[in-house]
Design a protein around this motif. Structure first.
Motif, PDB file in Angstrom:
ATOM      1  N   UNK A  42      -3.594 109.931  22.959  1.00  0.00           N
ATOM      2  CA  UNK A  42      -3.946 109.054  24.082  1.00  0.00           C
ATOM      3  C   UNK A  42      -3.224 107.713  24.011  1.00  0.00           C
ATOM      4  N   UNK A  43      -2.384 107.513  23.003  1.00  0.00           N
ATOM      5  CA  UNK A  43      -1.626 106.292  22.758  1.00  0.00           C
ATOM      6  C   UNK A  43      -2.467 105.032  22.906  1.00  0.00           C
ATOM      7  N   UNK A 159       6.310 104.254  23.564  1.00  0.00           N
ATOM      8  CA  UNK A 159       5.215 105.045  24.130  1.00  0.00           C
ATOM      9  C   UNK A 159       3.900 104.274  24.172  1.00  0.00           C
ATOM     10  N   UNK A 160       3.970 102.971  23.854  1.00  0.00           N
ATOM     11  CA  UNK A 160       2.789 102.115  23.875  1.00  0.00           C
ATOM     12  C   UNK A 160       1.689 102.672  22.991  1.00  0.00           C
ATOM     13  N   UNK A 161       2.117 103.240  21.832  1.00  0.00           N
ATOM     14  CA  UNK A 161       1.177 103.909  20.937  1.00  0.00           C
ATOM     15  C   UNK A 161       0.297 102.969  20.147  1.00  0.00           C
ATOM     16  N   UNK A 187       8.219  97.395  24.733  1.00  0.00           N
ATOM     17  CA  UNK A 187       6.958  97.443  25.463  1.00  0.00           C
ATOM     18  C   UNK A 187       7.197  97.344  26.964  1.00  0.00           C
ATOM     19  N   UNK A 188       8.064  96.433  27.356  1.00  0.00           N
ATOM     20  CA  UNK A 188       8.365  96.246  28.776  1.00  0.00           C
ATOM     21  C   UNK A 188       8.996  97.495  29.368  1.00  0.00           C
ATOM     22  N   UNK A 264      -0.407  97.088  27.549  1.00  0.00           N
ATOM     23  CA  UNK A 264       0.208  98.355  27.165  1.00  0.00           C
ATOM     24  C   UNK A 264       0.142  98.624  25.671  1.00  0.00           C
ATOM     25  N   UNK A 265       1.051  98.072  24.876  1.00  0.00           N
ATOM     26  CA  UNK A 265       1.199  98.502  23.485  1.00  0.00           C
ATOM     27  C   UNK A 265       0.091  98.023  22.564  1.00  0.00           C
TER      28      UNK A 265
END
Length: 297
Positions: A42-43, A159-161, A187-188, A264-265
């Motif tokens: 689900x990152x 992948x913003x994991x 990230x961007x 995001x990340x």
């Protein structure tokens, strides 16, 4: 989709349950294994154990594979759904979907999916190349380990994991532009979305021909990044437990990273728990907004 998600989580859980997956060569507790598997797919980046020290290289490879599948799977599913919508809804909806995806038939689906996968792998490879020199200079990695750590970080960032392969996290690198700026860029790129990336790759020199989706995403992303950066700088600039203890360039770097990471990340070199309540309020808003449509975020 639920069935595929369950199968992937089950497979990752089974692999992480193997003794070879843990650094101690013993089977990890099931609750930690399951939580890590779901978090990686689900990152989300949430974890109950230290990724760098608890898992063996095999276990870390499984986590990286889960993040890669999770980020790419979301994009692929979103693309397939957008094509399905464009074929089965009314004329207005089909025109909107066509304008966003720049296609009019399912016949282009294979080519588009290949472009998505190719773009993803290329971006992560370039990000890995940016990380390799930094890991080599840390002094505690062999060239092989440095390449692996750089690859893991590239996968996690793009992948913003949210998973970090550094034993002490990012805190020791709070003033390290060589480490944090590639995280900002990755990230961007991962969070603006593949439709935007592919549109820009084809029409970067003619902004007037950009798709409406591209224009709206970039405008909103830039605005939110600016607001997030300014707000964190204003609320934390004098906080001695976060930005207040840093020099001016480091304050600017971490403020810039804060402008994108909460959407995001989730990767941060600052101690989030030491931030002020008003900062947490701003971060809550940004987290609720999230990243771009059809992105790894």
């Amino acid at each position: 989709a639920l069935g595929i998600f369950a199968i992937i989580v089950a497979a990752i859980t089974a692999l992480l349950s193997l003794p070879i997956a843990s650094a101690s060569d013993t089977a990890a507790p099931f609750v930690d294994v399951l939580f890590t598997a779901v978090s990686a797919v689900c990152v989300t980046g949430l974890t109950t154990v230290n990724t760098a020290t608890y898992w063996s290289p095999f276990g870390q490879s499984v986590i990286a594979l889960a993040m890669l599948a999770g980020g790419l799977g979301i994009v692929t599913l979103a693309t397939i759904l957008s094509f399905a919508v464009s074929r089965h809804l009314g004329l207005t909806q089909r025109m909107l979907a066509s304008a966003e995806t720049k296609t009019r038939s399912m016949g282009h689906l294979t080519a588009l999916l290949k472009a998505v996968i190719g773009t993803s792998l290329t971006a992560q490879f370039l990000l890995m190349l940016a990380f390799i020199p930094r890991f080599l200079t840390l002094g505690h990695d062999t060239p092989t380990q440095a390449i692996w750590h750089a690859a893991f970080m590239a996968i996690s960032v793009f992948n913003n994991g949210g998973f970090v392969i550094l034993s002490e996290g990012l805190a020791p690198y709070v003033s390290d532009w060589w480490m944090l700026f590639p995280i900002f860029i990755g990230t961007v790129v991962g969070a603006v979305g593949f439709p935007v990336m592919m549109d820009l790759s084809q029409r970067w020199h003619t902004p007037t021909k950009w798709a409406l989706h591209t224009k709206l995403t970039l405008a909103a992303y830039i605005l939110l990044t600016f607001v997030g950066t300014i707000m964190l700088a204003l609320t934390e600039w004098t906080n001695p437990r976060t930005l207040g203890a840093l020099d001016i360039p480091s304050r600017l770097l971490n403020s810039l990273l804060a402008g994108v990471n909460t959407r995001s990340s989730g990767l941060s070199a600052l101690d989030i728990s030491q931030m002020r309540p008003q900062t947490h309020f701003v971060q809550d808003i940004l987290m609720m907004i999230g990243g771009g449509s059809a992105s790894t975020a």
